[in-house]
Design an enzyme around this catalytic site. Structure first.
Site, short mmCIF file in Angstrom:
data_model
loop_
_atom_site.label_atom_id
_atom_site.label_comp_id
_atom_site.label_asym_id
_atom_site.label_seq_id
_atom_site.Cartn_x
_atom_site.Cartn_y
_atom_site.Cartn_z
N ASP A 93 -118.74 71.51 -18.06
CA ASP A 93 -119.78 71.63 -16.88
C ASP A 93 -119.14 71.41 -15.52
O ASP A 93 -117.94 70.66 -15.29
CB ASP A 93 -121.05 70.76 -17.21
CG ASP A 93 -120.49 69.32 -17.09
OD1 ASP A 93 -119.32 68.93 -17.67
OD2 ASP A 93 -121.03 68.60 -16.38
N GLU A 159 -120.65 66.15 -18.40
CA GLU A 159 -119.88 64.86 -17.50
C GLU A 159 -120.13 64.79 -16.03
O GLU A 159 -120.51 63.76 -15.69
CB GLU A 159 -118.40 65.15 -17.70
CG GLU A 159 -117.56 63.73 -17.31
CD GLU A 159 -117.17 63.75 -15.79
OE1 GLU A 159 -116.82 62.79 -15.24
OE2 GLU A 159 -117.47 64.82 -14.87
#
Length: 457
Positions: A93, A159
Site C-alpha cells: 500500500d 502499513e
C-alpha cells in the site's frame, strides 16, 4: 550471484513500474479494490518465482471493530536440512498523492529522470517488495530452485494506514510466519551509495485534540477583547510545547543518550529542503535531535479557512498532534506526558478533548547477533562500501508486535531508500543504482543463510 542479480534488474524495474501504476491507497475514502488489485499483482509475481509451496492473499480482523484489514500476501517455503528460516517483509500500500500539482510527473505513471524512478510507491515500499523478489530470482538462477533455506514472504496491505490488523494477522498466522531472521525492508540508507542497517527507531504517539472555549460562534467586533476564542486558546496552548530553541518543552518526554555520526547543517539543508535563512531547531547534534530526542509536530488543523474567514470568534478548533518518542520510552507514557502538559497549560479555562489516540513503541536492535553480522557482510559486499549503523527519526510501530510475537527472531531493518527519496511527499523516487546494490546485497545474504544451519554450524 552477482551476474544473476545484475541481469534481473531490467525485469525487476519493469515489474516495479507495473506495481506503481496501481493506486493502492489503504486510507478510508479511497477505493479498496485498488489495494486488492495490488495484492493480486504481487501474489502473481511471487507465484512466478516457483519457490514457494503456498502463496495466498489473506487478511485479518481489526480488533474492536466489525471490519477486516486490507489484503496481504503471505507465501511460505519450509526450511530443510537444519537451515534457518528468513521472513522478508515489505508493504504494497502507498500514501495518498497529496497536491498533485506539486508532482513533476503523474504520481501513478512511473517516470525515469536523472537516474531515479519517480512515482508514488516507487520507493516506499513497492521497491522493497521488488528488492525481495529480485533477490529471490537471482538466488534461484545462481543456486537452483532446490534450496534448503526456509523463506516466508509477508507483504502487508495497510502499513501506511496504521497497520490496524497487523497484530491480529501475526496471531492468526504465527506458525506460518515464525522465523529465525526477519528482514523489514521499509527504511533507508546513509546516502545513495552507502548502505545502512537501522538500529533504532523512534516511537509515535498521535492524537486529535479539540480545544473549545465557546458554546457557539460570536461576532468578533461585539465580543472580541473580552471573550477568548478557540483559535487564540489553541495558538497559546500549542506554543507551550516548545522552548525558544524549538526543542520540546514537555516534562516526562525522555531522550536517549547515544553517540551519532558526523552530520552537517549543510547536509541537513540539502536532504530536508531547508532554505538558507531558516534555522534548524533543537539543541545537541543534529542527528541526536532526529534519532534520539522527542519531537512534536502539528500535522493537521480544522479551523475556518482563509476563503471562508469572517469576523467571528471560533468556538472550537481541532488539531492533530504527532509526538515522536525517543527509543526506549513507552509511547503511551509519552502520550500521558503530553496530555498532562496540555491540560496544565490550557489558557482561559479552555476545554480539551483527546480523541483517536494511537501509540506505537520505538525499537532498539541488539546488534550482537549472528544475523546482524551476516547482514553487514552482505551489505558491504553488495554495495562495495561498509554499512553504517543508523537511527531513524520515523516510526515503524508494528516492529514492536514482531518482537512480542517472535521474541527469538533477529530483526533486521533495511531498505532501498536514500535521503532524497521523498517518501510520503510529492515526487517520491527511487535511486536506481541504490536499488541494484540492494538487490545484490539481499541475494548474497540469502545465499549465506542457505549455507548455514539454524544452530550456526
Amino acid at each position: 550471484m552477482r551476474q544473476a542479480a545484475a541481469s534481473g534488474i531490467p525485469v525487476a524495474l519493469a515489474d516495479l513500474g507495473d506495481l506503481v501504476r496501481i493506486p493502492s491507497i489503504a486510507f478510508p475514502g479511497f477505493d479498496p479494490a485498488e489495494v486488492r488489485r495490488s495484492a493480486e499483482a504481487v501474489a502473481a509475481l511471487v507465484t512466478e518465482t516457483g519457490l514457494f509451496e503456498e502463496v495466498r492473499i489473506t487478511d485479518a480482523a481489526i480488533p474492536g471493530t466489525d471490519e477486516r484489514g486490507m489484503p496481504a500476501v503471505l507465501a511460505t517455503r519450509p526450511a530443510r536440512n537444519g537451515r534457518p528460516t528468513i521472513l522478508l517483509y515489505a508493504h504494497h500500500d502507498v500514501q495518498p498523492v497529496g497536491d498533485e500539482s506539486l508532482w513533476e510527473s503523474p504520481p501513478f505513471e512511473p517516470t525515469v529522470r536523472d537516474g531515479r524512478l519517480y512515482g508514488r510507491g516507487a520507493a516506499d515500499d513497492k521497491a522493497g517488495i521488488m528488492a525481495h523478489i529480485a533477490a529471490l530470482r537471482a538466488v534461484k538462477e545462481a543456486l537452483g530452485a532446490d534450496l534448503d533455506l526456509g523463506v516466508v514472504l509477508f507483504f502487508e496491505g495497510e502499513e501506511e494506514a496504521g497497520s490496524r490488523s497487523f497484530a491480529q494477522f501475526l496471531a492468526d498466522n504465527a506458525d506460518a510466519l515464525r522465523s529465525d531472521v526477519i528482514v523489514v525492508a521499509d527504511s533507508g540508507n546513509w546516502d545513495a551509495t552507502t548502505p545502512a542497517l537501522t538500529v533504532s527507531l523512534r516511537g509515535n504517539a498521535r492524537f486529535t485534540l479539540k480545544v473549545r472555549t465557546l458554546e457557539h460562534a460570536s461576532h468578533s467586533g461585539m465580543f472580541g477583547g473580552a471573550v477568548p476564542d478557540a483559535m487564540m486558546a489553541t495558538i497559546r496552548l500549542l506554543s507551550t510545547l516548545w522552548d525558544d530553541d524549538g526543542a520540546v518543552a514537555v516534562d516526562g518526554l525522555l531522550s536517549r543518550d547515544a553517540d551519532t555520526p558526523a552530520y552537517t547543517e549543510e547536509t541537513l539543508r540539502d536532504e530536508a529542503g531547508l532554505p538558507e535563512g531558516v534555522s534548524p531547531v533543537g539543541t545537541g547534534t543534529i542527528l541526536s535531535r532526529i534519532w534520539n530526542k522527542p519531537s512534536i509536530t502539528v500535522t493537521g488543523i480544522d479551523a475556518p479557512s482563509v476563503v471562508n474567514a469572517s469576523n467571528t470568534l471560533s468556538p472550537e478548533i481541532t488539531v492533530v498532534i504527532s509526538t515522536r518518542v525517543a527509543p526506549g520510552q513507552e509511547a503511551r507514557e509519552a502520550f500521558d506526558a503530553v496530555a498532562a502538559h496540555l491540560r496544565a497549560h490550557a489558557p482561559f479555562g479552555a476545554e480539551l478533548e483527546f480523541l483517536d489516540v494511537d501509540c506505537g513503541n520505538g525499537f532498539l536492535v541488539d546488534t550482537s547477533g549472528w544475523a546482524v553480522a551476516a547482514a553487514r557482510d552482505a551489505l558491504a559486499a553488495g554495495y562495495g562500501v561498509d554499512p553504517v549503523d543508523i537511527g531513524v527519526g520515523g516510526s515503524i510501530p508494528f516492529i514492536a508486535d514482531l518482537v512480542r510475537e517472535f521474541p527469538a527472531a533477529e530483526i533486521l531493518v533495511t531498505g532501498v531508500e536514500d535521503p532524497h527519496s521523498r517518501a510520503h511527499s510529492p515526487n517520491e523516487s527511487l535511486h536506481l543504482d541504490t536499488f541494484r546494490r540492494a538487490v545484490l546485497a539481499e541475494a548474497l545474504l540469502l545465499e549465506s543463510l542457505d549455507a548455514r544451519t539454524a544452530d550456526g554450524a
